[in-house]
Design an enzyme around this catalytic site. Structure first.
Site, mmCIF file in Angstrom:
data_model
loop_
_atom_site.group_PDB
_atom_site.id
_atom_site.type_symbol
_atom_site.label_atom_id
_atom_site.label_comp_id
_atom_site.label_asym_id
_atom_site.label_seq_id
_atom_site.Cartn_x
_atom_site.Cartn_y
_atom_site.Cartn_z
ATOM 1 N N ASP A 100 62.961 -4.182 90.252
ATOM 2 C CA ASP A 100 63.175 -2.800 89.792
ATOM 3 C C ASP A 100 62.081 -1.870 90.303
ATOM 4 O OD1 ASP A 100 61.587 -4.444 87.955
ATOM 5 O OD2 ASP A 100 61.353 -2.616 86.784
ATOM 6 N N ASP A 146 55.799 3.528 91.556
ATOM 7 C CA ASP A 146 55.575 2.926 90.243
ATOM 8 C C ASP A 146 54.267 2.137 90.201
ATOM 9 O OD1 ASP A 146 55.926 2.510 87.630
ATOM 10 O OD2 ASP A 146 57.708 1.267 87.764
HETATM 11 P P1 AMP Z 1 57.308 -1.437 84.739
HETATM 12 O O1 AMP Z 1 56.754 -2.804 84.632
HETATM 13 O O2 AMP Z 1 56.327 -0.317 84.482
HETATM 14 O O3 AMP Z 1 58.029 -1.216 86.019
HETATM 15 O O4 AMP Z 1 58.358 -1.285 83.543
HETATM 16 C C1 AMP Z 1 59.348 -2.233 83.249
HETATM 17 C C2 AMP Z 1 60.312 -1.686 82.223
HETATM 18 O O5 AMP Z 1 59.633 -1.380 80.998
HETATM 19 C C3 AMP Z 1 61.015 -0.418 82.631
HETATM 20 O O6 AMP Z 1 62.305 -0.453 82.103
HETATM 21 C C4 AMP Z 1 60.173 0.642 81.952
HETATM 22 O O7 AMP Z 1 60.889 1.823 81.772
HETATM 23 C C5 AMP Z 1 59.833 -0.033 80.652
HETATM 24 N N1 AMP Z 1 58.610 0.508 80.023
HETATM 25 C C6 AMP Z 1 57.336 0.333 80.424
HETATM 26 N N2 AMP Z 1 56.481 0.981 79.591
HETATM 27 C C7 AMP Z 1 57.243 1.587 78.649
HETATM 28 C C8 AMP Z 1 56.954 2.414 77.514
HETATM 29 N N3 AMP Z 1 55.711 2.750 77.163
HETATM 30 N N4 AMP Z 1 58.006 2.851 76.778
HETATM 31 C C9 AMP Z 1 59.259 2.532 77.113
HETATM 32 N N5 AMP Z 1 59.595 1.766 78.141
HETATM 33 C C10 AMP Z 1 58.598 1.296 78.919
HETATM 34 MG MG MG Z 2 58.970 0.040 87.010
#
Ligand code: AMP
Ligand code: MG
EC number: 2.7.7.-
Length: 473
Positions: free
Chosen positions: A253, A263
């Protein structure tokens, strides 16, 4: 340059997003505004009030009629399939066209909860925002194809995080990049057994990012797309590796069809050459360690191929995937030579030069960034203890056979410095500490000025300025 909006993604239809509301933040204090890129996309004339209205309150840009869209996707996280993710703290705010008529997304991070937030708060910490600013600015300066941090507002909220001193200050960030079309979007459509949605995403990618494939039909078209994505991803991976950058979380993702780096969570730059260097503290096995990034991206491409297999035969997809390994090797070498500021020769000599550099970097543990800075365009390096011995001699002998590219770049003030900007964790933390302790932003601003000087000095934009000018050069 004036603002040209284009609601391309909403046209895909309701299977691909959920409409959401932005959070209502108690305060909005501008902390970062990307003047260059705002001008480049026709948002250079926004007043302070306009910036706040659109990039903290997320009132639609004039002429934009869509609500914010939390985009739907799944993905493999550390090789585990997760069907519960999606834009959990961000949304697609608007889409526009640049001076070359290319599509760009304005996407948010930390703008509030969505149907994909699960148990989390939908927010971003100020430190997370500062880290994303530093990563994007530094990568751009080093010639890596990256999303741009467009705006950051502090929101006045206090957040709770287990990996930051809490309560932590909150922020909301907007980024600019060509696409948020993640590999995980295709995976979601495949998981739902909707080949028509896999095809719709493939068509979107071709129409907007690979129009040269539009004339193709059937399998040739889909496999052509996969090959194009594999080549773009190979280029990005080569650029990361030459920059000494460790993304940290190369889940499916976090990779997109345009091969733009985006990201930024637990990223790090190598202090010195260490193949096993791992950025994320939660990456216990070193799955996404520095030297494993090519393998991680290749693995992610294989998952994308799996999703595309709903609309294309396996053989054609495998042939397309096979473009990645040789493309990566070529791209890494050319990115490495761009960083040294020298002209490519034949593949064998280039490989020997890169190998001699890596052997030296491994044996000496010389600071990664200083090595490129000191030898840029084949210049006579400053005296440093590590620049000695046989292995070093072998590198400089190899380098001596190479012609510099635009050696006049060495006249830039950046190359009069004793040391380059090296975005180690220590550099990042030193810029953050005064913000955290006394709300003093001067060290961060000084660092951003230094990065701007590095960008001007290396002037890698001529090869690839990020995406507005000649990114497919
Ligand atoms: P990432 O590892 O940052 O790419 O995030 C993985 C998933 O977790 C994605 O669906 C993000 O939108 C979600 N996510 C990460 N941090 C948060 C947060 N603080 N609140 C809501 N969703 C989050
Ligand atoms: Mg992400």
């Amino acid at each position: 340059m004036h603002l040209t909006l284009d609601p391309a993604y909403p046209a895909l239809g309701g299977d691909f997003f959920d409409t959401v509301d932005p959070a209502d933040f108690p305060k909005a204090q501008l902390r970062f505004w990307n003047t260059r890129w705002a001008q480049a996309v026709g948002l250079g004339d926004l007043t302070d009030a306009g910036r706040e209205a659109h990039f903290a309150r997320f009132e639609p840009l004039p002429g934009w009629h869509e609500p914010p869209l939390a985009l739907r996707y799944h993905g493999h996280q550390f090789r585990q399939y997760n069907p519960q993710i999606g834009d959990g703290r961000g949304f697609l705010f608007a889409q526009l066209r640049d001076g070359k008529n290319r599509l760009l997304d304005l996407g948010t991070k930390g703008s509030g909860q969505t149907p994909y937030s699960r148990t989390a708060d939908g927010r971003l910490t100020l430190k997370g925002a500062v880290r994303e600013i530093l990563a994007t600015e530094m990568l751009e300066a080093l010639g890596v194809y990256t999303s741009k941090t467009f705006a950051v507002f502090e929101t006045g909220e206090a957040l709770h995080r287990h990996d930051e001193p809490s309560p932590a200050r909150g922020a909301v960030l907007t980024r600019l990049q060509h696409s948020h079309l993640r590999f995980g979007m295709f995976q979601r459509a495949a998981y739902e057994q909707k080949p028509e949605n896999v095809a719709a995403l493939a068509d979107y990618a071709i129409t907007h990012f690979y129009p040269e494939l539009d004339a193709r039909e059937g399998e040739d078209r889909v496999a052509g797309l996969l090959e194009a994505i594999a080549r773009s991803s190979a280029r990005l991976t080569g650029e990361w590796m030459a920059a000494g950058f460790v993304h940290g979380v190369l889940n499916t993702d976090n990779l997109n069809v345009t091969g733009e780096s985006f990201d930024y969570g637990p990223w790090r730059f190598l202090p010195y050459y260490e193949p096993g260097f791992t950025a994320a503290y939660f990456d216990e096995t070193g799955l996404y360690a520095y030297a494993r990034q090519p393998e991680a991206v290749f693995w992610a491409l294989q998952q994308l191929a799996g999703a595309l297999s709903l609309i294309c035969g396996e053989e054609a997809l495998i042939a397309a995937l096979n473009a990645f390994p040789p493309a990566y090797r070529t791209e890494f070498q050319s990115a490495f030579l761009r960083r040294l500021g020298v002209e490519q020769q034949d593949a064998d000599s280039d490989e020997a030069l890169v190998r001699s550099a890596l052997t030296f970097l491994r044996e000496s543990q010389a600071p990664w960034e200083a090595f490129f800075f000191d030898h840029f365009c084949g210049r006579e390096p400053q005296e440093r203890d590590v620049y000695t011995g046989e292995v070093y001699q072998a590198f400089t002998d190899a380098l001596a056979d190479y012609d510099p590219v635009r050696p006049e770049r060495l006249d830039h003030a950046y190359f009069k410095r004793e040391t380059p900007v090296h975005m180690t964790i220590e550099t990042m933390e030193a810029a953050w500490a005064p913000v955290h302790e006394t709300d003093d932003w001067s060290a961060l601003h000084a660092l951003l000025d230094d990065i701007a000087e590095a960008r001007a000095g290396y002037d890698l934009g001529r090869d690839r300025t990020g995406f507005l000018t000649g990114d497919k050069a």
